[in-house]
Design an enzyme around this catalytic site. Structure first.
Site, short mmCIF file in Angstrom:
data_model
loop_
_atom_site.label_atom_id
_atom_site.label_comp_id
_atom_site.label_asym_id
_atom_site.label_seq_id
_atom_site.Cartn_x
_atom_site.Cartn_y
_atom_site.Cartn_z
N ARG A 148 5.44 35.33 22.86
CA ARG A 148 4.85 34.57 23.96
C ARG A 148 5.52 33.22 24.22
NH1 ARG A 148 -1.11 33.67 23.69
NH2 ARG A 148 -1.23 34.47 21.57
N THR B 78 -0.07 40.69 7.63
CA THR B 78 -0.01 39.47 6.84
C THR B 78 0.02 39.75 5.33
OG1 THR B 78 -2.39 39.32 7.15
CG2 THR B 78 -1.04 37.92 8.55
N GLY C 121 3.64 29.38 9.28
CA GLY C 121 4.63 28.49 9.89
C GLY C 121 4.24 28.02 11.28
N TYR D 215 35.17 3.71 27.22
CA TYR D 215 35.67 5.09 27.18
C TYR D 215 36.74 5.27 28.23
CZ TYR D 215 35.18 10.24 27.11
OH TYR D 215 35.37 11.59 27.01
N SER E 22 27.78 -12.58 35.47
CA SER E 22 27.30 -11.34 36.07
C SER E 22 28.43 -10.48 36.60
CB SER E 22 26.36 -11.68 37.23
OG SER E 22 25.23 -12.34 36.73
N ASN F 281 1.20 29.76 19.68
CA ASN F 281 1.70 31.07 20.11
C ASN F 281 2.41 31.00 21.45
OD1 ASN F 281 0.53 32.86 17.97
ND2 ASN F 281 -1.34 31.89 18.70
#
Ligand code: UD1
Ligand code: CA
Length: 450
Positions: free
Chosen positions: A17, A81, A104, A373, A391, A230
């Site tokens: 799901r 389980t 989990g 860069y 500025s 879920n």
């Protein structure tokens, strides 16, 4: 806690799901995979072993937990389980102590609750099995715990196998259990798949424990602690519940959250005392905020260290490696990446500081950009103490502006500036008197002639 502890974490479910390529238990809550939240919480009890039972996409689970010294056992086919827990038997061989069985996808179970489950194994009647129960607002299709008033369980019945009377029971099974290792695999071997869906139910341990003599008991916890994931909607709900708790904690530790519901913490955000956080602030991983700092609204902050009394935002973006000294200021529409601002340094408006070192008391003018860069490599900008950058300056790295130097507004600086110097990078300015007026008159005449 006296007895050795081990944990088995079930995670072999398909997680269909979620509609995701990522294993369900690796989806993050507050920036950390939910499985790791659970492992963090169980680790406080100092377990001897932790085993995660995985099936599909087990390689993703292995990559996440192997570095933590956690073992992964495989359940190739999902037969229920009870079957899943049995797959951990080999990994627990030689272990003698108490085993916690966790899911989990039920990530927020607290250490205190885990400890309570284990302790119950050793008190009043020393039951074989301790089940964690809860009473949700809507019991839906959860397994029902059929128990007396003292919490002694007769059985756990799955919704599909339950009678109308049993379905009316409000005490539900979270799925989590504590069982002594000596009982666990012995009782599990007796579990069959004779039920509505043909699965090996872990829940059958309860009734088997009753027949075995020492029985099973339920301990209860709040429904939000055992909320499962879920779907993406449930993921968001569990994250929200984690956030709600963390906000309360931050406030209890002395931070002011003006509108708590709009502040999003990460699993590892550190918040000091007298920190003020305005509305709509998001923290990614790796942030620490020292005492007395102010984070103004709409700031996005990750991997940043914010010094005491510093001011950030509104609308600031701090990226990994941003280190803000005491009482420094990073104002609106300023982005800082891998840059250290010294004590009292300021970049108040519209600036990018990347790969930079900015000395104490330096003032970075509006619109300053460190050009770090060139399309291939990154380069560093160093600005000395007390320097003033006017500025709209572009600082083309690698470049150093000396202490106390002034860079004139609008400069593109490509060469180092010595301490206390003025660097001005501007063409001479020309003035042509009356030119604008003559231009206007000429153009107005042209337009009229058309
Ligand atoms: C189970 C319980 C139910 C309880 C509910 C709480 C059983 C028989 N029922 O329901 O009483 O109310 O949890 O959510 O135990 N898993 C595996 N392998 C499997 C099957 C499941 O690893 O073969 C894992 C899943 O990944 C999940 C957990 O076990 O983490 C629970 O599985 P799920 O199918 O959600 O449980 P239910 O059978 O619905
Ligand atoms: Ca389920």
């Amino acid at each position: 806690m006296t007895n050795p502890i081990a944990a088995i974490i079930l995670a072999a479910g398909m997680g269909t799901r979620m509609k995701s390529d990522l294993h369900k238990v690796l989806h993050p809550i507050a920036g950390r995979p939910m499985l790791l939240h659970l492992i963090d919480n169980v680790r406080v009890l100092d377990p001897e072993r932790i085993v995660v039972v995985a099936g599909a996409r087990r390689e993703q689970v292995e990559a996440a937990v192997t570095p933590l010294g956690v073992e992964v056992a495989i359940q190739a086919e999902q037969l229920g389980t009870g079957h899943a827990v049995r797959q951990a038997e080999a990994a627990l061989s030689g272990f003698d102590g108490d085993v916690l069985i966790l899911y989990g996808d039920v990530p927020l179970v607290s250490t205190a609750t885990m400890a309570r489950m284990v302790e119950r194994l050793h008190s009043d009647g020393e039951p074989s099995v301790v089940v964690l129960g809860f009473r949700p607002a809507d019991a839906a299709a959860y397994g029902r715990v059929i128990a007396d008033r003292d919490g002694r369980i007769a059985k756990i019945v799955e919704y599909k196998d339950a009678s109308a009377d049993e379905r009316a029971v409000t005490l539900c099974n979270s799925g989590l259990m504590a069982v002594r290792s000596a009982d666990l695999f012995r009782l599990l071997a007796q579990v069959t798949n004779d039920n509505a869906v043909g699965e090996y139910y872990l829940t059958d341990l309860a009734e088997l424990a009753v027949k075995d003599g020492r029985g099973a008991v339920v301990v209860e916890t709040a429904a939000d602690e055992v909320a499962g994931v879920n779907s993406r909607a449930e993921l968001a709900a569990v994250d929200a519940s984690w956030q709600a708790k963390r906000r309360v904690e931050a406030m209890a530790e002395g931070a002011t959250l003006v509108d708590p519901a709009t502040v999003w913490f990460s699993f590892d955000t550190k918040v000091g005392r007298d920190v003020l956080i305005e509305p709509n602030v998001f923290f990614g991983p790796g942030v620490s905020i020292a005492d007395g700092a102010t984070i103004r609204g709409f700031s996005h902050i990750e991997g940043a260290t914010i010094g005491s009394g510093a001011e950030v935002g509104p609308y600031a973006r701090l990226r990994p490696g941003a280190v803000l000294g005491e009482k420094s200021k990073v104002g609106n529409f300023v982005e800082v990446k891998k840059a250290v601002l010294g004590k009292g340094a300021k970049a108040n408006h519209l600036t990018y500081l990347g790969d930079a070192e900015i000395g104490a008391g330096a003032n970075i003018g509006a619109g300053t950009i460190t050009c770090n860069y060139d399309g291939f490599f990154k380069y560093k900008t160093v600005i000395g103490e007390g320097a003033f950058v006017g500025s709209n300056s572009a600082l083309v790295a690698p470049v150093t502006i000396g202490a106390g130097a002034i860079v004139g507004a609008g400069s593109t600086v490509t060469k180092d500036v010595e301490a206390d110097a003025l660097r001005l990078v501007r063409p001479e300015q020309q003035t042509k008197s009356g030119w604008a007026k003559r231009f206007r008159e000429m153009m107005t005449a042209k337009k009229a002639a058309k």
